[in-house]
Write an enzyme that holds these catalytic residues in place. Structure first.
Site, PDB file in Angstrom:
ATOM      1  CG  ASP A   1      -1.674   1.230   1.461  1.00 54.70           C
ATOM      2  OD1 ASP A   1      -2.250   1.723   0.477  1.00 54.70           O
ATOM      3  OD2 ASP A   1      -1.721   1.734   2.604  1.00 54.70           O
TER       4      ASP A   1
ATOM      5  CG  ASP B   1      -1.897   7.449   0.531  1.00 53.98           C
ATOM      6  OD1 ASP B   1      -0.954   8.207   0.266  1.00 53.98           O
ATOM      7  OD2 ASP B   1      -2.900   7.326  -0.192  1.00 53.98           O
TER       8      ASP B   1
HETATM    9  C1  BG6 Z   1      -5.926   5.865  -0.016  1.00 51.07           C
HETATM   10  C2  BG6 Z   1      -5.936   6.605   1.300  1.00 51.07           C
HETATM   11  O1  BG6 Z   1      -4.642   5.381  -0.264  1.00 51.07           O
HETATM   12  O2  BG6 Z   1      -6.307   6.746  -1.074  1.00 51.07           O
HETATM   13  C3  BG6 Z   1      -7.282   7.273   1.534  1.00 51.07           C
HETATM   14  O3  BG6 Z   1      -5.664   5.688   2.341  1.00 51.07           O
HETATM   15  C4  BG6 Z   1      -7.650   8.150   0.341  1.00 51.07           C
HETATM   16  O4  BG6 Z   1      -7.215   8.045   2.709  1.00 51.07           O
HETATM   17  C5  BG6 Z   1      -7.613   7.310  -0.941  1.00 51.07           C
HETATM   18  O5  BG6 Z   1      -8.964   8.694   0.502  1.00 51.07           O
HETATM   19  C6  BG6 Z   1      -7.944   8.131  -2.197  1.00 51.07           C
HETATM   20  O6  BG6 Z   1      -6.933   9.067  -2.371  1.00 51.07           O
HETATM   21  P1  BG6 Z   1      -7.006  10.308  -3.356  1.00 51.07           P
HETATM   22  O7  BG6 Z   1      -5.600  10.841  -3.317  1.00 51.07           O
HETATM   23  O8  BG6 Z   1      -7.371   9.798  -4.716  1.00 51.07           O
HETATM   24  O9  BG6 Z   1      -8.014  11.261  -2.825  1.00 51.07           O
HETATM   25 MG    MG Z   2      -2.873   3.105   3.610  1.00 47.76          MG
END
Ligand code: BG6
Ligand code: MG
Length: 221
Positions: free
Chosen positions: A8, A10
């Site tokens: 993963d 984030d």
């Molecule tokens: C995930 C995060 O990786 O991505 C979430 O854990 C986030 O918190 C999701 O909402 C979508 O991300 P983005 O950058 O497309 O808004």
């Molecule tokens: Mg994550």
């Protein structure tokens, strides 16, 4: 036999889980919505619009916004998030990750990123990590967000490896569910477990050593 590591982004490769939290907090404060770190746990690994739906539901305001208003709010949160990621550099890669990626290369294991974030390609570039991965599956490549296993299965397919030969590494409950449903071995980093339990629970990325992962993975087989 272990053939690939699926990460993963984030909260695993870098601490952008905190930046997502700060951006949602700024939006929630502006809208007068209640939002805290505890609520934020359920947003980890969940897509942008679905995350906003969870915040609205927690506030009893599911029907208070039209769809275009919800989309505008989610887009505003994304602008706040994009401001925050501008300062990311390779120094923001979490401890233990560079060493693990180097060990994986040495042992000829394949590597992939499974992130539902539309910002994933930019974040990986800023961290100077793109070149370390054989493939990246982001929101542009899948229809279903975590906890659906689609993004993990897409990574396995793109790597040409069977899911049972992969370890998936996640910091969110939604991600752990996705990894387990895909048939991969699940490693959780500091996950607040509210559903299925990871095969292996760690407190920090510093604990991610390839020998230890292999030992645990083989024990399951
Ligand atoms: C995930 C995060 O990786 O991505 C979430 O854990 C986030 O918190 C999701 O909402 C979508 O991300 P983005 O950058 O497309 O808004
Ligand atoms: Mg994550």
């Amino acid at each position: 036999m272990l053939k690939a590591l699926v990460f993963d982004l984030d909260g695993v490769l870098t601490d952008t889980a905190e930046l997502h939290y700060l951006a949602w907090k700024r939006l929630s404060d502006e809208l007068g919505l209640d939002f805290d770190r505890e609520q934020n746990e359920a947003l980890k690994g969940v897509g942008r619009l679905d995350s906003f739906e969870i915040i609205l539901k927690n506030n009893g305001k599911t029907h208070a916004y039209t769809q275009p208003q919800k989309e505008e709010c989610a887009a505003r949160k994304n602008e706040y998030y994009k401001e925050l990621i501008k300062t990311l550099t390779k120094d923001d890669v979490l401890p233990g990750i560079p060493e693990l990626l180097a060990e994986a290369r040495e042992k000829e294991l394949k590597t992939a990123v499974a992130s539902v974030s539309r910002n994933a390609p930019e974040v990986l570039e800023r961290l100077e990590l793109t070149k370390y991965f054989d493939t990246v599956a982001d929101a542009s490549k899948v229809k279903n967000s975590k906890p659906d296993p689609e993004i993990f299965l897409t990574c396995a397919e793109q790597l040409g490896v069977a899911p049972e030969n992969c370890i998936g590494i996640e910091d969110s409950q939604a991600g752990i569910e996705g990894i387990l449903s895909a048939g991969m071995y699940a490693v959780g980093i500091n996950v607040t477990v509210t559903g299925r339990t990871p095969d292996l629970c760690l407190c920090s990325t510093e604990e991610l050593k390839l020998d230890m992962l292999l030992e645990n993975f083989m024990r399951r087989e």
